[in-house]
Write a protein that holds these residues in place. Structure first.
Motif, mmCIF file in Angstrom:
data_model
loop_
_atom_site.group_PDB
_atom_site.id
_atom_site.type_symbol
_atom_site.label_atom_id
_atom_site.label_comp_id
_atom_site.label_asym_id
_atom_site.label_seq_id
_atom_site.Cartn_x
_atom_site.Cartn_y
_atom_site.Cartn_z
ATOM 1 N N LEU A 1 28.492 41.848 43.855
ATOM 2 C CA LEU A 1 29.248 43.144 44.672
ATOM 3 C C LEU A 1 30.620 42.867 43.655
ATOM 4 O O LEU A 1 30.943 42.045 45.100
ATOM 5 N N ALA A 2 30.777 43.203 43.642
ATOM 6 C CA ALA A 2 32.912 43.448 43.352
ATOM 7 C C ALA A 2 33.116 44.848 43.608
ATOM 8 O O ALA A 2 32.965 45.642 43.485
ATOM 9 N N GLU A 3 33.963 44.721 44.906
ATOM 10 C CA GLU A 3 34.764 45.316 46.075
ATOM 11 C C GLU A 3 36.132 45.755 45.307
ATOM 12 O O GLU A 3 36.698 44.889 45.396
ATOM 13 N N GLY A 4 36.424 47.170 46.167
ATOM 14 C CA GLY A 4 37.261 47.255 45.627
ATOM 15 C C GLY A 4 38.034 48.221 44.218
ATOM 16 O O GLY A 4 36.906 47.538 42.947
ATOM 17 N N PRO A 5 39.088 48.806 44.529
ATOM 18 C CA PRO A 5 39.583 49.310 42.807
ATOM 19 C C PRO A 5 40.055 48.291 41.804
ATOM 20 O O PRO A 5 39.562 48.414 40.800
ATOM 21 N N GLN A 6 40.927 47.162 42.295
ATOM 22 C CA GLN A 6 41.450 45.956 41.333
ATOM 23 C C GLN A 6 40.228 45.352 41.013
ATOM 24 O O GLN A 6 39.422 45.295 39.527
ATOM 25 N N ALA A 7 38.772 44.624 41.132
ATOM 26 C CA ALA A 7 37.786 44.603 41.026
ATOM 27 C C ALA A 7 37.104 45.151 39.769
ATOM 28 O O ALA A 7 36.473 44.703 39.255
ATOM 29 N N VAL A 8 36.788 46.559 40.595
ATOM 30 C CA VAL A 8 35.424 47.362 39.481
ATOM 31 C C VAL A 8 36.765 47.390 38.550
ATOM 32 O O VAL A 8 35.684 47.485 37.092
ATOM 33 N N ARG A 9 37.906 47.856 38.154
ATOM 34 C CA ARG A 9 38.522 48.150 37.138
ATOM 35 C C ARG A 9 38.245 46.385 36.234
ATOM 36 O O ARG A 9 38.273 46.228 35.045
ATOM 37 N N GLU A 10 38.742 45.673 36.364
ATOM 38 C CA GLU A 10 38.578 44.014 35.644
ATOM 39 C C GLU A 10 37.110 44.375 35.510
ATOM 40 O O GLU A 10 36.932 43.708 33.710
ATOM 41 N N ALA A 11 35.781 44.461 36.607
ATOM 42 C CA ALA A 11 34.913 44.178 35.796
ATOM 43 C C ALA A 11 34.972 45.146 35.230
ATOM 44 O O ALA A 11 33.695 44.976 32.842
ATOM 45 N N LEU A 12 34.858 46.533 34.299
ATOM 46 C CA LEU A 12 34.993 47.971 33.790
ATOM 47 C C LEU A 12 35.451 46.833 32.441
ATOM 48 O O LEU A 12 35.033 47.050 31.523
ATOM 49 N N ALA A 13 36.660 46.616 32.481
ATOM 50 C CA ALA A 13 37.594 46.339 31.282
ATOM 51 C C ALA A 13 36.478 45.147 30.425
ATOM 52 O O ALA A 13 36.260 45.022 29.298
ATOM 53 N N ALA A 14 36.321 43.943 31.326
ATOM 54 C CA ALA A 14 35.137 43.159 31.266
ATOM 55 C C ALA A 14 34.339 43.694 29.740
ATOM 56 O O ALA A 14 33.162 42.878 29.417
ATOM 57 N N VAL A 15 33.420 44.272 30.673
ATOM 58 C CA VAL A 15 32.038 45.069 29.626
ATOM 59 C C VAL A 15 32.039 45.213 28.601
ATOM 60 O O VAL A 15 31.354 45.168 27.340
ATOM 61 N N ASP A 16 33.984 45.842 27.444
ATOM 62 C CA ASP A 16 33.737 45.344 26.365
ATOM 63 C C ASP A 16 34.653 44.492 25.898
ATOM 64 O O ASP A 16 35.485 44.718 25.252
ATOM 65 N N GLY A 17 34.139 43.226 26.648
ATOM 66 C CA GLY A 17 34.708 42.219 26.017
ATOM 67 C C GLY A 17 36.169 41.441 26.053
ATOM 68 O O GLY A 17 37.042 41.229 25.352
ATOM 69 N N GLY A 18 36.855 41.769 27.191
ATOM 70 C CA GLY A 18 38.442 42.277 27.616
ATOM 71 C C GLY A 18 39.173 42.969 27.340
ATOM 72 O O GLY A 18 39.091 43.491 26.056
ATOM 73 N N ARG A 19 40.696 42.816 27.761
ATOM 74 C CA ARG A 19 41.733 44.200 27.019
ATOM 75 C C ARG A 19 42.399 43.419 25.910
ATOM 76 O O ARG A 19 42.259 44.124 24.830
ATOM 77 N N ASP A 20 41.702 42.383 25.230
ATOM 78 C CA ASP A 20 42.057 42.184 23.789
ATOM 79 C C ASP A 20 41.357 41.988 22.658
ATOM 80 O O ASP A 20 41.306 41.627 21.715
ATOM 81 N N GLY A 21 39.792 42.757 23.816
ATOM 82 C CA GLY A 21 39.135 42.802 22.042
ATOM 83 C C GLY A 21 37.949 41.259 22.398
ATOM 84 O O GLY A 21 36.739 42.116 21.691
ATOM 85 N N ARG A 22 38.322 40.577 22.879
ATOM 86 C CA ARG A 22 37.547 39.428 23.142
ATOM 87 C C ARG A 22 36.776 39.047 25.084
ATOM 88 O O ARG A 22 37.246 39.300 25.291
#
Length: 283
Positions: A33-54
């Motif tokens: 479990l990743a709790e809190g908006p910051q953790a959720v935000r980064e987890a969702l960003a990682a779904v797409d391979g990271g902020r830079d696409g990799r």
């Protein structure tokens, strides 16, 4: 994706998610479990391979399985709800009682992501310029803070040895402030295997030790931090075992110029990592 509303803490689904607070169940299901908006935000960003696409995880499939949010948190963090929907991640509405049951904090922020494990095998880690090895680090807050610091300093990998805390511990995940999703993390290897791996990548491996005979600034001035470097950090209370120090290129201490008895683990790690990063960038 289909979503549901959960209002009872007796729901089998909620009970199943809640048990991930225990390491045994996390390891069995390879979810946490990743709790809190910051953790959720980064987890969702990682779904797409990271902020830079990799993806920073060597191509490993990352995933947020589902998101749980109270009505108030969903309204406050519409960007996260939208990001979850865009990624095809179900977002479930939960009551305050259910959120209190799922959360591991005294004052929950109202949103939690159920995530797949993100660690990778040691042999899948690529080139290493700066690495962190956590040996016998038992405090999850310290471990998560060091992980966050390693990310900020540009480290290429953080290795949690088999004698260290679980990086998926809720307190460790929160202390990492999302950095768990930013760089490769290796879990459960012996410290000897970690040191051997780093040496195979051409790195010098130093043990951070308050009583070490080598001074950090002297080591830096001598050029021993210019190339690839691995740092081994130990338990804050009793440091690194002698057999671990012997496997490294030597024990290095952060100089104390005032009257403080010592630095805590996270602070010492920050000094060592940023000193190394600066040397490597100016070499």
């Amino acid at each position: 994706m289909a979503s549901h509303e959960f209002t009872s803490i007796r729901s089998p689904r909620i009970k199943g998610v809640r048990r991930l607070a225990k390491r045994t169940f996390r390891q069995r299901e390879r979810r946490f479990l990743a709790e809190g908006p910051q953790a959720v935000r980064e987890a969702l960003a990682a779904v797409d391979g990271g902020r830079d696409g990799r993806s920073p995880y060597g191509g490993t499939a990352l995933g947020v399985v589902e998101v749980f949010a109270t009505a108030e948190a969903a309204q406050r963090h519409l960007d996260l709800v939208d990001a979850a929907h865009a990624a095809g991640v179900p977002t479930h509405r939960v009551s305050l009682d259910v959120m209190s049951e799922l959360a591991q904090t005294v004052t929950p922020q109202g949103i939690i992501a159920l995530c797949e494990f993100v660690d990778v095998p040691l042999d899948q880690v690529g080139d290493v310029r700066l690495a962190v090895v956590l040996s016998h680090v038992r405090d999850p807050g310290n471990a998560g803070t060091v992980l966050r610091t390693a990310d900020a300093a540009g480290a290429d990998v953080v290795i949690f040895t088999d004698a260290s805390v679980d990086p998926y511990n809720g307190k460790c995940v929160r202390a990492s402030a999302g950095s768990l999703f930013h760089l490769p993390v290796v879990v459960g290897v012996p410290v000897s295997a970690a040191v051997e791996f780093l040496r195979g990548r051409g790195a010098r491996v130093w043990a951070a030790d308050g009583g070490g005979p080598k001074d950090l600034h002297q080591v830096a001035d001598g050029g021993d931090l210019d190339g690839p470097v691995g740092w081994v950090f130990g338990n804050e209370a009793w440091g690194l075992p002698e057999d671990v120090v012997r496997q490294t290129d030597g024990a290095v201490s952060v100089p104390i110029y005032g009257g403080a008895e010592s630095l805590n683990l996270a602070t010492a790690a920050a000094v060592c990592l940023y000193t190394t990063a600066r040397q490597q960038r100016s070499a």
